[in-house]
Scaffold this motif. Sequence first.
Motif, short mmCIF file in Angstrom:
data_model
loop_
_atom_site.label_atom_id
_atom_site.label_comp_id
_atom_site.label_asym_id
_atom_site.label_seq_id
_atom_site.Cartn_x
_atom_site.Cartn_y
_atom_site.Cartn_z
N GLU A 1 -14.86 -18.75 7.95
CA GLU A 1 -14.22 -19.65 7.00
C GLU A 1 -12.79 -19.97 7.43
O GLU A 1 -12.33 -21.11 7.30
CB GLU A 1 -14.20 -19.02 5.61
N LEU A 2 -12.08 -18.98 7.98
CA LEU A 2 -10.73 -19.22 8.47
C LEU A 2 -10.75 -20.27 9.59
O LEU A 2 -9.93 -21.20 9.59
CB LEU A 2 -10.11 -17.92 8.97
N GLY A 3 -11.69 -20.13 10.51
CA GLY A 3 -11.81 -21.13 11.57
C GLY A 3 -12.15 -22.51 11.02
O GLY A 3 -11.65 -23.53 11.49
N PHE A 4 -13.00 -22.54 10.00
CA PHE A 4 -13.38 -23.81 9.39
C PHE A 4 -12.17 -24.52 8.78
O PHE A 4 -11.99 -25.73 8.95
CB PHE A 4 -14.43 -23.55 8.31
N PHE A 5 -11.33 -23.77 8.08
CA PHE A 5 -10.15 -24.38 7.46
C PHE A 5 -9.18 -24.89 8.51
O PHE A 5 -8.56 -25.94 8.34
CB PHE A 5 -9.46 -23.38 6.53
N GLU A 6 -9.02 -24.14 9.59
CA GLU A 6 -8.10 -24.61 10.63
C GLU A 6 -8.66 -25.84 11.34
O GLU A 6 -7.91 -26.75 11.71
CB GLU A 6 -7.80 -23.47 11.60
N MET A 7 -9.97 -25.90 11.54
CA MET A 7 -10.57 -27.12 12.09
C MET A 7 -10.39 -28.29 11.13
O MET A 7 -10.17 -29.43 11.56
CB MET A 7 -12.07 -26.90 12.36
N THR A 8 -10.47 -28.02 9.83
CA THR A 8 -10.26 -29.08 8.84
C THR A 8 -8.85 -29.65 8.94
O THR A 8 -8.65 -30.87 8.84
CB THR A 8 -10.50 -28.52 7.42
N LEU A 9 -7.86 -28.77 9.15
CA LEU A 9 -6.49 -29.25 9.34
C LEU A 9 -6.40 -30.15 10.56
O LEU A 9 -5.78 -31.23 10.52
CB LEU A 9 -5.54 -28.06 9.48
N ALA A 10 -7.01 -29.71 11.67
CA ALA A 10 -6.95 -30.50 12.90
C ALA A 10 -7.72 -31.81 12.76
O ALA A 10 -7.34 -32.84 13.33
CB ALA A 10 -7.50 -29.69 14.07
#
Length: 208
Positions: free
Chosen positions: A142-151
């Motif tokens: 989920e942490l990776g998903f949120f950071e991908m969402t930012l990018a």
Amino acid sequence: QLNRARLALVAGALGALAVAGCDRVKNQLLQPQNPGLVDPSAVASATASLALRVGALGRFKQVLSSGEGTWQSSGDIADEFQNSDFDQTRINLDMRIVDPNTSDMWGYNGVTQSRGYIRDAIASMKQYNPDSTSMIGELYAELGFFEMTLADNYCNGIPLGHTIDGVITYGAPLTDAQVYDSASAPLDTALAYSAKGTDTYKIGRSHV
């Protein structure tokens, strides 16, 4: 008549005791039960750690829905959605107008705050439920998903801030490529945790 007098005295005494007992119970029930501030000790257990995990997973709504989610805002500005609203915030998004007087019209605060909830949940799970490796892996995913969402949704200059022990670190502005690179680390960790999972909870198909 003497017996009646005694019975009356006994009944009166019992009644007084009953009233006193009821008053005591009533006072206990009416006393405020608010514990005040929740200090760190309240979440320092395996059970509380699982509750933090559930709360962190619930932060998906900051992206997917929650009224004005990030995906909706990006869809407005990219013309995936057609705006026929009278709300000035959505009109500004549709016209690519940045209004400094509008509070977080792009949804950044909700997404980056969600990263903080996930980081706290990961730290707690690793401390109090270290054997729940698949659950920990899901949080990393989920942490990776949120950071991908930012990018995916923001231009270059994205800070990946965090708060540790009440100290806020905003971080340097990063390019989209750097944020994608940052997102790859928790995703790799999620796969590693899932691969060695000893608990029955599996995340592979749903998140990674």
